[in-house]
Scaffold this motif. Sequence first.
Motif, short mmCIF file in Angstrom:
data_model
loop_
_atom_site.label_atom_id
_atom_site.label_comp_id
_atom_site.label_asym_id
_atom_site.label_seq_id
_atom_site.Cartn_x
_atom_site.Cartn_y
_atom_site.Cartn_z
N SER A 12 40.30 -103.86 -1.57
CA SER A 12 40.14 -102.63 -0.80
C SER A 12 41.07 -102.60 0.41
O SER A 12 41.68 -101.57 0.71
CB SER A 12 38.69 -102.49 -0.35
OG SER A 12 38.52 -101.33 0.42
N VAL B 137 37.47 -89.14 2.12
CA VAL B 137 36.08 -89.55 2.34
C VAL B 137 35.76 -89.76 3.81
O VAL B 137 34.64 -90.09 4.16
CB VAL B 137 35.72 -90.82 1.54
CG1 VAL B 137 35.91 -90.60 0.06
CG2 VAL B 137 36.49 -92.03 2.01
N PHE C 266 30.04 -97.36 6.56
CA PHE C 266 28.95 -96.70 5.82
C PHE C 266 28.98 -95.18 5.94
O PHE C 266 28.73 -94.49 4.94
CB PHE C 266 27.59 -97.26 6.26
CG PHE C 266 26.48 -96.89 5.31
CD1 PHE C 266 26.45 -97.39 4.02
CD2 PHE C 266 25.47 -96.03 5.72
CE1 PHE C 266 25.43 -97.03 3.15
CE2 PHE C 266 24.45 -95.68 4.86
CZ PHE C 266 24.43 -96.18 3.57
N ASN D 153 31.05 -93.89 3.24
CA ASN D 153 30.39 -93.97 1.94
C ASN D 153 29.41 -92.82 1.75
O ASN D 153 29.29 -92.27 0.65
CB ASN D 153 29.67 -95.31 1.78
CG ASN D 153 30.64 -96.48 1.72
OD1 ASN D 153 31.81 -96.32 1.42
ND2 ASN D 153 30.13 -97.66 2.00
N MET E 123 31.45 -89.77 1.02
CA MET E 123 31.92 -89.79 -0.36
C MET E 123 30.82 -89.35 -1.32
O MET E 123 31.07 -88.58 -2.25
CB MET E 123 32.40 -91.19 -0.75
CG MET E 123 32.91 -91.27 -2.19
SD MET E 123 33.32 -92.93 -2.70
CE MET E 123 34.81 -93.21 -1.76
N ALA E 124 29.60 -89.80 -1.11
CA ALA E 124 28.49 -89.40 -1.97
C ALA E 124 28.21 -87.91 -1.85
O ALA E 124 27.98 -87.23 -2.86
CB ALA E 124 27.24 -90.21 -1.63
N ALA F 74 30.02 -93.12 -6.45
CA ALA F 74 29.81 -92.83 -5.03
C ALA F 74 28.38 -93.16 -4.60
O ALA F 74 28.17 -93.74 -3.54
CB ALA F 74 30.13 -91.37 -4.74
N TYR F 75 27.42 -92.80 -5.43
CA TYR F 75 26.02 -93.08 -5.07
C TYR F 75 25.67 -94.56 -5.26
O TYR F 75 24.83 -95.09 -4.54
CB TYR F 75 25.07 -92.17 -5.84
CG TYR F 75 24.96 -90.81 -5.18
CD1 TYR F 75 24.13 -90.63 -4.08
CD2 TYR F 75 25.73 -89.74 -5.60
CE1 TYR F 75 24.05 -89.40 -3.44
CE2 TYR F 75 25.66 -88.50 -4.98
CZ TYR F 75 24.81 -88.35 -3.89
OH TYR F 75 24.75 -87.13 -3.26
N ARG G 200 27.57 -97.02 -4.55
CA ARG G 200 28.09 -97.76 -3.39
C ARG G 200 27.07 -97.86 -2.26
O ARG G 200 27.06 -98.85 -1.52
CB ARG G 200 29.32 -97.05 -2.83
CG ARG G 200 30.54 -97.17 -3.68
CD ARG G 200 31.66 -96.40 -3.06
NE ARG G 200 32.01 -96.99 -1.77
CZ ARG G 200 33.23 -97.24 -1.38
NH1 ARG G 200 34.24 -96.93 -2.15
NH2 ARG G 200 33.46 -97.77 -0.20
N LEU G 201 26.22 -96.85 -2.11
CA LEU G 201 25.31 -96.83 -0.96
C LEU G 201 24.36 -98.02 -0.95
O LEU G 201 24.33 -98.77 0.04
CB LEU G 201 24.57 -95.50 -0.90
CG LEU G 201 25.46 -94.26 -0.72
CD1 LEU G 201 24.62 -92.99 -0.76
CD2 LEU G 201 26.26 -94.34 0.57
N GLN H 266 25.65 -101.76 -0.20
CA GLN H 266 25.94 -102.25 1.14
C GLN H 266 24.94 -103.34 1.55
O GLN H 266 25.31 -104.29 2.23
CB GLN H 266 25.88 -101.12 2.16
CG GLN H 266 26.91 -100.03 1.96
CD GLN H 266 28.33 -100.49 2.19
OE1 GLN H 266 29.09 -100.62 1.24
NE2 GLN H 266 28.69 -100.74 3.41
#
Length: 121
Positions: free
Chosen positions: A17, A31, A78, A81, A84-85, A100-101, A103-104, A107
């Motif tokens: 990343s 994002v 965050f 993120n 992005m979602a 995208a979802y 990733r939440l 974390q």
Amino acid sequence: MSLPISAKVVVGAFAVSGTVHLVKPEVFETVMPSWVPAHRELIYASGVAELLCAAGMVAPRTRKVAGYASALLLLGVFPGNIQMAQDASRTRNRTFQAAAYARLPLQVPMIRAVLEAARTA
């Protein structure tokens, strides 16, 4: 003590990343929440931070500081993120939405992994 496998996964994710942040920063510009200033500069800075955290966790002498810095970095990105979602929910691209979802909640184990790594120093 060696680096826990969960932290090795985070180190790999940060390395990839962080590199993308520096080589293709435009990937992350979409994002960035609108209320965050200096998008490009912060993208570069977060890429450098990811690479420094990754390198720091590999080295036992710097693992403690790098682990705690990594936890703070994960908390700091965050909002991106979440953005992005939210953006994904407005598209018809189911793959993008799922990624995208997903990733939440990831974390939490990532933060747990880097804090565990900090304690192994």
